[in-house]
Design a protein around this motif. Sequence first.
Motif, PDB file in Angstrom:
ATOM      1  N   PRO A  38      -6.832  -0.550  31.745  1.00 38.88           N
ATOM      2  CA  PRO A  38      -7.684  -1.928  31.692  1.00 38.88           C
ATOM      3  C   PRO A  38      -7.293  -2.763  30.687  1.00 38.88           C
ATOM      4  N   VAL A  39      -6.976  -2.236  29.439  1.00 33.57           N
ATOM      5  CA  VAL A  39      -6.593  -3.131  28.418  1.00 33.57           C
ATOM      6  C   VAL A  39      -5.170  -3.880  28.451  1.00 33.57           C
ATOM      7  N   ALA A  40      -4.130  -3.194  29.252  1.00 29.14           N
ATOM      8  CA  ALA A  40      -2.965  -3.905  29.596  1.00 29.14           C
ATOM      9  C   ALA A  40      -3.291  -4.749  30.556  1.00 29.14           C
ATOM     10  N   VAL A  41      -3.934  -4.593  31.484  1.00 29.25           N
ATOM     11  CA  VAL A  41      -4.385  -5.695  32.538  1.00 29.25           C
ATOM     12  C   VAL A  41      -5.061  -6.889  32.041  1.00 29.25           C
ATOM     13  N   ALA A  42      -6.143  -6.468  31.029  1.00 27.40           N
ATOM     14  CA  ALA A  42      -6.777  -7.617  30.314  1.00 27.40           C
ATOM     15  C   ALA A  42      -5.830  -8.505  29.584  1.00 27.40           C
ATOM     16  N   GLY A  43      -4.662  -7.966  28.928  1.00 21.41           N
ATOM     17  CA  GLY A  43      -3.682  -8.597  28.090  1.00 21.41           C
ATOM     18  C   GLY A  43      -2.936  -9.639  29.202  1.00 21.41           C
ATOM     19  N   ARG A  44      -2.972  -9.322  30.526  1.00 16.56           N
ATOM     20  CA  ARG A  44      -2.294 -10.375  31.157  1.00 16.56           C
ATOM     21  C   ARG A  44      -3.089 -11.564  31.721  1.00 16.56           C
ATOM     22  N   ILE A  45      -4.410 -11.531  31.526  1.00 15.24           N
ATOM     23  CA  ILE A  45      -5.387 -12.369  32.121  1.00 15.24           C
ATOM     24  C   ILE A  45      -5.784 -13.447  31.045  1.00 15.24           C
ATOM     25  N   PRO A  46      -5.691 -14.637  30.967  1.00 12.04           N
ATOM     26  CA  PRO A  46      -5.964 -15.542  30.022  1.00 12.04           C
ATOM     27  C   PRO A  46      -7.702 -15.329  29.579  1.00 12.04           C
ATOM     28  N   LEU A  47      -8.556 -14.961  30.294  1.00 11.17           N
ATOM     29  CA  LEU A  47      -9.948 -14.941  30.337  1.00 11.17           C
ATOM     30  C   LEU A  47      -9.955 -13.526  29.467  1.00 11.17           C
ATOM     31  N   ALA A  85      -7.750  -9.064  24.102  1.00 11.34           N
ATOM     32  CA  ALA A  85      -8.964  -9.058  23.762  1.00 11.34           C
ATOM     33  C   ALA A  85      -9.988  -8.566  24.534  1.00 11.34           C
ATOM     34  N   ALA A  86     -10.839  -7.733  24.391  1.00 10.49           N
ATOM     35  CA  ALA A  86     -11.897  -7.351  25.587  1.00 10.49           C
ATOM     36  C   ALA A  86     -13.252  -8.322  25.363  1.00 10.49           C
ATOM     37  N   ARG A  87     -13.306  -8.991  26.424  1.00 10.36           N
ATOM     38  CA  ARG A  87     -14.420  -9.635  26.583  1.00 10.36           C
ATOM     39  C   ARG A  87     -15.414  -9.530  27.936  1.00 10.36           C
ATOM     40  N   ALA A  88     -16.697  -9.607  27.527  1.00  9.91           N
ATOM     41  CA  ALA A  88     -17.443  -9.267  28.607  1.00  9.91           C
ATOM     42  C   ALA A  88     -17.817 -10.679  29.265  1.00  9.91           C
ATOM     43  N   ALA A  89     -18.414 -10.464  30.563  1.00  9.76           N
ATOM     44  CA  ALA A  89     -18.598 -11.716  31.255  1.00  9.76           C
ATOM     45  C   ALA A  89     -19.940 -12.121  30.331  1.00  9.76           C
ATOM     46  N   PRO A  90     -19.987 -13.524  30.141  1.00  8.78           N
ATOM     47  CA  PRO A  90     -21.097 -13.978  29.439  1.00  8.78           C
ATOM     48  C   PRO A  90     -22.391 -14.016  30.082  1.00  8.78           C
TER      49      PRO A  90
END
Length: 200
Positions: free
Chosen positions: A48-57, A105-110
Amino acid sequence: LIAAGMLAMTRQHACAWARYGIRVNAVAPGYTRTELVEELIARGRIDPVAVAGRIPLGRMAAPDEIAAAIVFLASARAGSIAGAILLVDGGSQIGSGHAALREPAARAAPSGRPTYIVAGASSPIGRATVRRLADQDATVVALDTDSDQLAALTAALAECHALPIDISDENAMQTAIGKIASRFGRVDGVVNAVGLDAGI
């Protein structure tokens, strides 16, 4: 990437059914934390960290966010949208390979009340956008050069704030957005309604 077949099919059906008042659109989701994806993460098949790294959000979408996009396109609010592909991928297609994505960067849905900025709020589309966002229980900051129109627009709307500003001044806009983010603790979106008087 969006499949060419999906794009062609959506447009073809949109043209064929529009005469009957039927709108055809498509939603193209990116990585979404479905039960299947959660299972693959648990089994180590997806990082999930690698996937998140490919997503601008910086995060995968939640199923409810994909559903919200579908409901929007199916609703009367999207009454003039036909033959469209709505990307719900956190910016993946436009941000692929961007340098900023190399540091995930790990970001939660606001959560909580969203805050939106509408630049060009005195234009017809700007006014309509401000009212729509205000109706959605959002905090809205309306920006434009015409202080009288802004005051009249925001006076009757809850959690709507007027900020007269020269929206053509890039430095002033950056400063204003920073101050708005500081005051309300977040900025969820900036709508550019400048120059939309003719609706084109």
